[in-house]
Enzyme design. Structure first.
Site, mmCIF file in Angstrom:
data_model
loop_
_atom_site.group_PDB
_atom_site.id
_atom_site.type_symbol
_atom_site.label_atom_id
_atom_site.label_comp_id
_atom_site.label_asym_id
_atom_site.label_seq_id
_atom_site.Cartn_x
_atom_site.Cartn_y
_atom_site.Cartn_z
ATOM 1 N N CYS A 49 1.021 -1.244 -0.070
ATOM 2 C CA CYS A 49 -0.022 -0.137 -0.091
ATOM 3 C C CYS A 49 0.897 1.236 -0.093
ATOM 4 C CB CYS A 49 -0.930 -0.117 1.205
ATOM 5 S SG CYS A 49 -2.046 -1.208 1.321
ATOM 6 N N LYS A 94 13.303 -14.872 -9.776
ATOM 7 C CA LYS A 94 12.962 -13.789 -10.866
ATOM 8 C C LYS A 94 12.108 -14.393 -11.703
ATOM 9 C CE LYS A 94 15.142 -10.334 -8.758
ATOM 10 N NZ LYS A 94 14.763 -10.965 -7.771
ATOM 11 N N GLU A 142 17.847 -17.668 -6.807
ATOM 12 C CA GLU A 142 17.451 -16.010 -7.188
ATOM 13 C C GLU A 142 17.065 -15.977 -8.429
ATOM 14 O OE1 GLU A 142 16.630 -13.651 -5.653
ATOM 15 O OE2 GLU A 142 17.138 -11.817 -7.170
ATOM 16 N N ASN A 176 -2.440 1.952 5.665
ATOM 17 C CA ASN A 176 -1.602 0.882 5.317
ATOM 18 C C ASN A 176 -1.294 -0.259 6.487
ATOM 19 O OD1 ASN A 176 0.530 -0.880 4.245
ATOM 20 N ND2 ASN A 176 2.194 0.580 4.515
ATOM 21 N N GLY A 177 -1.360 -1.609 6.444
ATOM 22 C CA GLY A 177 -1.284 -2.270 7.546
ATOM 23 C C GLY A 177 -2.454 -3.247 7.732
ATOM 24 N N LYS A 189 6.247 -4.418 -3.052
ATOM 25 C CA LYS A 189 7.550 -4.025 -3.057
ATOM 26 C C LYS A 189 7.965 -4.200 -1.486
ATOM 27 C CE LYS A 189 11.652 -2.748 -4.260
ATOM 28 N NZ LYS A 189 12.338 -3.750 -4.929
ATOM 29 N N HIS A 222 19.122 -36.622 -5.992
ATOM 30 C CA HIS A 222 18.207 -37.461 -4.909
ATOM 31 C C HIS A 222 16.885 -37.094 -5.088
ATOM 32 C CE1 HIS A 222 22.026 -38.271 -3.072
ATOM 33 N NE2 HIS A 222 22.423 -36.949 -3.124
ATOM 34 N N ARG A 243 4.250 -0.128 -4.648
ATOM 35 C CA ARG A 243 3.782 -0.761 -3.448
ATOM 36 C C ARG A 243 2.668 -1.510 -3.452
ATOM 37 N NH1 ARG A 243 7.049 1.969 0.658
ATOM 38 N NH2 ARG A 243 5.449 0.754 2.052
ATOM 39 N N GLU A 292 8.562 -14.653 -10.435
ATOM 40 C CA GLU A 292 7.733 -13.565 -10.268
ATOM 41 C C GLU A 292 7.462 -12.636 -11.130
ATOM 42 O OE1 GLU A 292 9.669 -10.859 -7.015
ATOM 43 O OE2 GLU A 292 11.598 -11.449 -7.870
ATOM 44 N N TRP A 307 -2.554 -2.638 -1.643
ATOM 45 C CA TRP A 307 -2.236 -4.241 -2.069
ATOM 46 C C TRP A 307 -3.039 -4.851 -0.814
ATOM 47 C CZ3 TRP A 307 -0.328 -8.339 1.044
ATOM 48 C CH2 TRP A 307 0.108 -9.320 0.361
HETATM 49 C C1 F6R Z 1 12.081 -10.695 -4.942
HETATM 50 C C2 F6R Z 1 12.039 -9.537 -3.654
HETATM 51 C C3 F6R Z 1 11.491 -9.996 -2.531
HETATM 52 C C4 F6R Z 1 12.258 -9.332 -1.508
HETATM 53 C C5 F6R Z 1 11.580 -9.741 0.101
HETATM 54 C C6 F6R Z 1 12.394 -9.062 1.277
HETATM 55 O O1 F6R Z 1 12.561 -9.888 -6.021
HETATM 56 O O2 F6R Z 1 12.138 -8.405 -4.123
HETATM 57 O O3 F6R Z 1 11.710 -11.380 -2.434
HETATM 58 O O4 F6R Z 1 13.563 -9.474 -1.238
HETATM 59 O O5 F6R Z 1 10.213 -9.314 -0.117
HETATM 60 O O6 F6R Z 1 12.303 -7.745 0.882
HETATM 61 P P1 F6R Z 1 13.065 -6.725 1.730
HETATM 62 O O7 F6R Z 1 14.512 -6.815 1.305
HETATM 63 O O8 F6R Z 1 12.631 -5.301 1.659
HETATM 64 O O9 F6R Z 1 13.024 -6.959 3.156
#
Ligand code: F6R
Length: 614
Positions: free
Chosen positions: A2, A488, A484, A101-102, A609, A507, A27, A491, A75
């Site tokens: 949010c 990527k 990672e 937000n929250g 985010k 395994h 966000r 997502e 969100w």
């Molecule tokens: C993936 C991504 C998320 C964040 C995770 C932690 O691309 O961005 O997996 O890494 O939500 O977020 P932070 O680092 O802000 O605590």
């Protein structure tokens, strides 16, 4: 999670709020809404979907002119992302409007009480009760600031609330508990945002609020108080990046721009880390050398991509410092009753500094008397504020939802921490530390070299438009890189993607390998001969079962050539530093494949985010 905007001043509040929401849309983008207060009273509009839907609605049905307003991009937590559940929410008499937000954890109980008193609540959200409660307060004769203090004292959970009162058009009031909110201070105008991007084009003077504080914005300035009505002070600071950092700079996506910013971000994160005598220094390291020497165990906690940075840190810290390291998902940490005491250093890694799972984990660690060191990219955010020490990464604002430069600079901070501990504990000689610092300083140029291969990587990515599934293999520090790379792709491209430790394939997961399955292999540098050999065996095993291998291998590694259907060259770096260069092609690959599939790369579905709920 949010985005929230507030404004009071001389300008068109609609323009300021909509522009602020545009910058915060990363966000959350399930719905967007606005409320304006002026001589006409209160006017509001809100729409499901992206901000563009709200803009269209306002263009079709203009709102009256006003210089005070609030806005929200959502969100969804409570209730589906539709028009009714979108914010702002209004009180029964449409006098008070609120954005939030929250999560208000005791909302069901408060809602039941309101309904017993014949309030009709139209949405499924936890927010609407706050609008009704605030309105009851202002109707009783107190101002909106007092109303906010009283209502917040009844709420449980994590929240940022921002409200306006139709009968008091010169005032915006906000409150925060465990949820982000920053104030922007201008000349004759004041701003609120979930982060500074919301108002950076108007002012770079900001005020950080403490926990359980209420802030009142008027044209004359800003006043801060506690929930129980005592005067309080926020911390003023100057934002050291400007609007251009929050713009796309000619790229189609923020993510792509941020991938290409990585050489500079890594260089910035290394700046100023050597003292005049050449020793490694970390300015924000508030733990004494003795406290660090007393550390007998390190636990790294983080989520998602930051967790993978933590996995790399384990290899570096254990190798250079000989301190045992555990890496734990922040969301799991406090539920397993971890063994912590004053000699355990907890390292919390978070780009945003607001991730609720990580925040709750560090609170748990501090209660158990462990010291907490944060690695964070966001100045003034909650996690570094609640930690004993911090290493700030200097990536600049990361807007794309998928972390890229945030990850690379976290890796840099992890290496710096490992080297610093080695320096303090004397587990590495000064010249060895100096040598690694030199190798790190060469990395920005090496990332540039990887980025030059972008056209070929894009081409390759586009040929995978019809792939239903992709595997990633790595070993040692390449294993978190494989994880990672898979994250990527999941997502951004919404593809089934899995990362594996190459040795683990046989395994079980090798059963997934079928004719034509793309397998991206992060090949360790040849210097680690055993590792390299073992990786080659893993690659041969999947190839023998029909996989198409895309190998990331260092320049000069010719032994890989017969086993690679496609080859992406990496610069020659030591094995521990290889993640810094190996992850870049995987970022480019995911970004381009998602683009080719027509997805919104900066705002992938269902994500936000900054994940400020547990
Ligand atoms: C993936 C991504 C998320 C964040 C995770 C932690 O691309 O961005 O997996 O890494 O939500 O977020 P932070 O680092 O802000 O605590």
């Amino acid at each position: 999670m949010c985005g929230i905007v507030g404004y009071v001043g001389e300008r068109s509040a609609q323009d300021v709020v909509i522009e602020g929401l545009r910058r915060l849309e990363y966000r959350g983008y399930d719905s967007a809404g606005i409320a304006l207060v002026g001589a006409h009273g209160l006017a509001s509009d809100k729409r499901a979907g992206k901000l563009a839907n709200l803009e269209k609605a306002i263009a079709d049905h203009p709102l009256p002119a006003a210089t005070t307003g609030i806005g929200h991009t959502r969100w969804a937590t409570h209730g589906a992302p539709n028009d009714v559940n979108a914010h702002p929410h209004l009180g029964a008499a449409r006098r008070v409007a609120v954005v939030h937000n929250g999560i208000i954890e005791n909302f069901a109980e408060l809602r039941a009480r309101l309904e017993d008193d014949d309030h009709v609540l139209v949405s499924e959200t936890d927010t609407e009760i706050a609008a009704h409660l605030l309105e009851l307060q202002v109707q009783s004769g107190v101002d909106l600031t007092t109303a906010m203090q009283r209502v917040c004292s009844q709420l449980e959970g994590a929240f940022t609330l921002v409200a306006v009162d139709a009968d008091d058009p010169e005032r915006v009031v906000a409150a925060r508990r465990n949820s982000p909110l920053v104030v922007g201070i201008g000349e004759g105008e004041s701003f609120l945002g979930s982060d500074v991007a919301a108002f950076i084009e108007h002012t770079r003077e900001a005020l950080e609020l403490g926990q359980d504080q209420v802030v009142t914005l008027t044209r004359a300035g800003v006043e801060v108080s506690t929930f129980d009505g005592r005067p309080a002070e926020g911390r003023r600071y100057h934002v050291d990046w400007d609007l251009s950092a929050a713009e796309k700079d000619g790229h189609d996506w923020f993510m792509r721009k941020e991938i290409f910013e990585q050489p500079r971000a890594v260089a910035d994160s290394l700046l100023g880390r050597r003292s005049a005598s050449g020793r490694l220094q970390l300015d924000e390291m508030r733990l004494s050398d003795q406290e660090l020497r007393d550390v007998t165990k390190i636990i790294i906690i983080a989520c998602g991509t930051s967790f993978y940075a933590g996995m790399v840190a384990k290899y570096a810290i254990e190798h250079w410092c000989r301190i045992p390291v555990e890496v734990e998902l922040a969301s799991e940490f406090r539920y397993r009753d971890p063994i912590l005491d004053y000699s355990t250093l907890v390292v919390a890694i978070s780009q945003s500094g607001e991730t609720a799972d990580t925040l709750q984990a560090i609170r748990h660690a501090r209660v158990q008397r462990s010291k907490v060191l944060a690695i964070c990219n966001t100045n003034g955010s909650t996690i570094p504020r609640e930690s004993d020490a911090v290493i700030y990464t200097h990536a600049g604002p990361e807007i794309g939802v998928a972390s890229t430069k945030g990850f690379l600079t976290q890796l840099v901070a992890c290496y710096l921490l490992a080297l610093y501990l080695a320096q303090v504990k004397g587990t590495r000689y000064g010249d060895e530390i100096d040598q690694v610092l030199g190798q790190l300083e060469a990395v920005p140029g090496q990332i540039e070299a990887v980025l030059e291969q972008a056209p070929a990587i894009y081409e390759l990515a586009r040929t995978h438009r019809d792939s239903g599934s992709v595997l990633f293999l790595g070993r040692h520090a390449g294993y978190p890189v494989a994880l990672e790379g898979a994250l990527k792709l999941k997502e951004l491209a919404y593809l089934h993607a899995e990362g594996f430790a190459a040795g683990e394939l046989k395994h079980g997961p090798i059963a997934l390998v079928d004719q034509g399955l793309p397998v991206l292999c992060v090949v360790p540098p040849q210097g680690r001969d055993q590792l390299h050999d073992k990786m080659l065996s893993g690659i041969q095993e999947v190839r023998a079962r029909g996989a198409r291998t895309i190998c990331l291998a260092e320049e000069g590694d010719e032994r890989i050539t017969p086993y690679a259907d496609e080859l992406i060259r990496l610069p020659r770096v030591p094995v521990l530093l290889q993640p810094l260069v190996a992850v870049v092609p995987l970022q480019l690959f995911a970004c381009e494949l998602a683009t080719a599939l027509g997805h919104d790369v900066d705002q992938p579905r269902n994500l936000a985010k900054s994940v400020t709920v547990e």
